[in-house]
Write a protein that holds these residues in place. Structure first.
Motif, PDB file in Angstrom:
ATOM      1  N   SER A  36      -2.369  -3.355   2.289  1.00  0.00           N
ATOM      2  CA  SER A  36      -1.697  -2.760   3.434  1.00  0.00           C
ATOM      3  C   SER A  36      -0.824  -1.585   2.998  1.00  0.00           C
ATOM      4  O   SER A  36      -0.797  -0.530   3.648  1.00  0.00           O
ATOM      5  N   HIS A  37      -0.116  -1.763   1.884  1.00  0.00           N
ATOM      6  CA  HIS A  37       0.727  -0.675   1.364  1.00  0.00           C
ATOM      7  C   HIS A  37      -0.119   0.534   0.978  1.00  0.00           C
ATOM      8  O   HIS A  37       0.263   1.688   1.250  1.00  0.00           O
ATOM      9  N   ARG A  40      -1.103   2.387   4.077  1.00  0.00           N
ATOM     10  CA  ARG A  40       0.036   3.168   4.571  1.00  0.00           C
ATOM     11  C   ARG A  40       0.176   4.447   3.759  1.00  0.00           C
ATOM     12  O   ARG A  40       0.439   5.525   4.300  1.00  0.00           O
ATOM     13  N   GLU A  43      -2.494   6.931   4.823  1.00  0.00           N
ATOM     14  CA  GLU A  43      -2.126   7.560   6.095  1.00  0.00           C
ATOM     15  C   GLU A  43      -1.019   8.596   5.892  1.00  0.00           C
ATOM     16  O   GLU A  43      -1.047   9.682   6.502  1.00  0.00           O
ATOM     17  N   ASN A  44      -0.067   8.299   5.015  1.00  0.00           N
ATOM     18  CA  ASN A  44       0.998   9.269   4.741  1.00  0.00           C
ATOM     19  C   ASN A  44       0.438  10.502   4.039  1.00  0.00           C
ATOM     20  O   ASN A  44       0.831  11.633   4.340  1.00  0.00           O
ATOM     21  N   ARG A  49      -2.626   8.683  11.471  1.00  0.00           N
ATOM     22  CA  ARG A  49      -2.816   7.239  11.544  1.00  0.00           C
ATOM     23  C   ARG A  49      -4.303   6.920  11.595  1.00  0.00           C
ATOM     24  O   ARG A  49      -5.038   7.460  12.430  1.00  0.00           O
TER      25      ARG A  49
END
Length: 297
Positions: A36-37, A40, A43-44, A49
């Motif tokens: 999950s990290h 993220r 996406e960053n 998103r």
């Protein structure tokens, strides 16, 4: 905008295929929180998103769908390059993922799988058995195994079994009490053991004789979702079941079950392994198909 790593892009592909962080993390061999990290971070890096997250599921945003569509051919080319190197080295490596019904996977286990694993010890087989008919491309499978009549015409298909047929069967005790149907329409006056398909619908029984086709929505108080359980219910005298002949063969040979309406139960095309006809065939799948075609299983 940061620069995504190849590992993060490949992880995104797995998440997109599984629609689950837990399943994707298990396949990748990382923790759910680490995956999950990483997503993220991706996406960053892209400043967009890619995933809709809920407590139970994951879905792609519109941007995620676009990225997935662009990544498939690019990473596919990379996979092919790596496979070619492995093939040149005469040592196939990687994972071959195949989806099929439980009966189809059992057929593979009894035939080609043992020899494939012995010949290619660095290959890993991931065989997923489930009743629903899946989109093998969308869900990240290299191939599927289904009845020939269910395989789309744009697929490359290789036969793995002889023709088969479905039979209506019942116990002698049931037939003594309720009589024996002589035409499919007479099933309407019987207790039938119905089957629930993975999509939720009940299976309609299909019969044919001399070009005349009859489809019956059988009556009955018992519905099951397993051919094995349907045979067991028929053995218990609970009604007439309609199952692939292989599931009932032992009970028929021991005369614990009796076939009815046999003349209305013609053969249909058997099981086929299939893969998309418009995609490069991975080296591992090519080797698997070669064994099937040679009858080496």
């Amino acid at each position: 905008m940061g620069k995504p790593t190849l590992a993060d892009l490949q992880a995104f592909m797995v998440v997109a295929a599984r629609r689950s962080f837990s399943q994707a993390a298990g396949e990748l061999g990382v923790s759910r929180s680490a995956l999950s990290h990483a997503m993220r971070g991706l996406e960053n890096d892209l400043a967009v998103r890619l995933l809709h997250r809920t407590t139970r599921s994951v879905s792609l945003t519109e941007a995620g769908e676009r990225l997935l569509a662009r990544l498939r051919p690019v990473l596919g080319d990379l996979d092919r390059a790596l496979e070619d190197v492995a093939h040149d080295d005469q040592a196939l490596r990687g994972t071959l993922r195949i989806n099929g019904s439980e009966g189809a996977i059992r057929q593979l286990l009894q035939t080609v799988v043992p020899r494939f694993l012995a010949m290619y010890p660095q290959m890993e087989l991931d065989l997923v058995s489930e009743g629903r008919f899946v989109d093998i491309v969308a869900e990240g499978f290299d191939a599927g195994v289904r009845l020939g009549e269910a395989v789309h015409k744009d697929m490359i298909a290789v036969r793995i079994s002889e023709n088969l047929r479905f039979l209506a069967v019942a116990s002698p005790r049931y037939l003594r009490k309720h009589g024996r149907p002589t035409v499919p329409e007479e099933l309407q006056a019987h207790r039938c053991i119905r089957q629930r398909l993975p999509g939720g619908k009940r299976y309609r029984w299909e019969f044919e004789r001399h070009g005349q086709a009859v489809t019956i929505d059988p009556p009955g108080a018992l519905t099951l979702d397993s051919n094995t359980l349907m045979v067991e219910a028929a053995l218990d005298g609970l009604g007439i079941a309609y199952v692939p002949e292989s599931y009932a063969r032992d009970a028929l040979a021991r005369k614990r079950l009796v076939a009815v309406l046999s003349e209305w139960c013609p053969e249909i095309p058997g099981l086929f392994l299939y893969s998309p006809g418009n995609r490069h065939i991975p080296a591992g799948l090519r080797a698997f198909i070669d064994l099937l075609r040679s009858g080496a299983g």
